[in-house]
Design an enzyme around this catalytic site. Sequence first.
Site, mmCIF file in Angstrom:
data_model
loop_
_atom_site.group_PDB
_atom_site.id
_atom_site.type_symbol
_atom_site.label_atom_id
_atom_site.label_comp_id
_atom_site.label_asym_id
_atom_site.label_seq_id
_atom_site.Cartn_x
_atom_site.Cartn_y
_atom_site.Cartn_z
ATOM 1 C CB SER A 1 -0.906 0.011 1.242
ATOM 2 O OG SER A 1 -1.711 -1.138 1.270
HETATM 3 N N1 SAM Z 1 -0.454 -4.765 4.084
HETATM 4 C C1 SAM Z 1 0.221 -5.100 2.864
HETATM 5 C C2 SAM Z 1 1.636 -4.574 2.796
HETATM 6 O O1 SAM Z 1 2.019 -3.817 3.683
HETATM 7 O O2 SAM Z 1 2.336 -4.936 1.850
HETATM 8 C C3 SAM Z 1 -0.532 -4.679 1.644
HETATM 9 C C4 SAM Z 1 -1.672 -5.564 1.399
HETATM 10 S S1 SAM Z 1 -2.300 -5.669 -0.230
HETATM 11 C C5 SAM Z 1 -2.945 -4.063 -0.515
HETATM 12 C C6 SAM Z 1 -3.726 -6.667 0.160
HETATM 13 C C7 SAM Z 1 -3.411 -8.092 0.506
HETATM 14 O O3 SAM Z 1 -4.607 -8.706 0.969
HETATM 15 C C8 SAM Z 1 -2.916 -8.934 -0.663
HETATM 16 O O4 SAM Z 1 -1.671 -9.475 -0.363
HETATM 17 C C9 SAM Z 1 -3.984 -10.017 -0.804
HETATM 18 O O5 SAM Z 1 -3.482 -11.266 -1.210
HETATM 19 C C10 SAM Z 1 -4.534 -10.064 0.599
HETATM 20 N N2 SAM Z 1 -5.864 -10.661 0.750
HETATM 21 C C11 SAM Z 1 -6.952 -10.547 -0.056
HETATM 22 N N3 SAM Z 1 -7.978 -11.254 0.457
HETATM 23 C C12 SAM Z 1 -7.522 -11.828 1.616
HETATM 24 C C13 SAM Z 1 -8.111 -12.674 2.602
HETATM 25 N N4 SAM Z 1 -9.379 -13.111 2.546
HETATM 26 N N5 SAM Z 1 -7.347 -13.054 3.645
HETATM 27 C C14 SAM Z 1 -6.063 -12.650 3.762
HETATM 28 N N6 SAM Z 1 -5.457 -11.856 2.861
HETATM 29 C C15 SAM Z 1 -6.182 -11.443 1.805
#
Ligand code: SAM
Length: 226
Positions: free
Chosen positions: A72
């Site tokens: 993000s």
């Molecule tokens: N917090 C992260 C970082 O600092 O790099 C950025 C996160 S990215 C915007 C969103 C993440 O949510 C992705 O890696 C995606 O695979 C994950 N995601 C989507 N649905 C999910 C779920 N049901 N459970 C866990 N992770 C999930």
Amino acid sequence: MSSDSEFVQSDNNFVTARQTMIEEQLRQRDIADPRVLDAIGRVPREYFVSPESQRFAYNDSALPIDCHQTISQPYTVAFMCAAAQLTGTETVLEIGTGSGYGAAVLSHLAREVHTVERIPELAIQATERLQRLGYDNVHVYTDDGTLGLPQAAPFDAIIVTAAAEQLPEPYQEQLNEKGRIIIPLGSDSTGQRMYRFTLRNGKLLEEVLGAFVFVPLIGKFGHRPE
Ligand code: SAM
């Protein structure tokens, strides 16, 4: 990741870039919480992106990571951390580990951080990265984060870094009284808004905090996988 000597050589540039980012992208906007600014200042974002993206690590943008996901934008990470109103005593659940950057920032703001990622490859990479950097109050899990994390509940804050259409049902019962859920909700057609839900006397108080854009939260109580 580059060799240690390359990092040492370029480290000063990254420190300067990090300070500039804190001033121009965070403080000059609306991020005023000194603990959040301090936490962001402690985390080397360049270690959480690919070698090709390192020179963009302090840009005012999200960046691609593996598996078609993103780390993000720094402002978004700071905004969500500030919205969670952490004092340092909390147990926090982050949904969407991605690179592990958000969890690393949270590790400076809370007592314990549990973070769930649905893509095993990203969870493995983040675990290794966080261990190597010494973030020993962060625990990474591979699972569907729309289910919360019952085995580590209750939480003082739940921070969700992917967007759902509705608040996943399991979160409320895994929250302590006065606990906060920070989550982007909405669809591509209606737009996404950041929400803060606060549990008071068994009910969730809802606040809308602003417009953001996130990847979808995929799982039982989120979007269906394609
Ligand atoms: N917090 C992260 C970082 O600092 O790099 C950025 C996160 S990215 C915007 C969103 C993440 O949510 C992705 O890696 C995606 O695979 C994950 N995601 C989507 N649905 C999910 C779920 N049901 N459970 C866990 N992770 C999930």
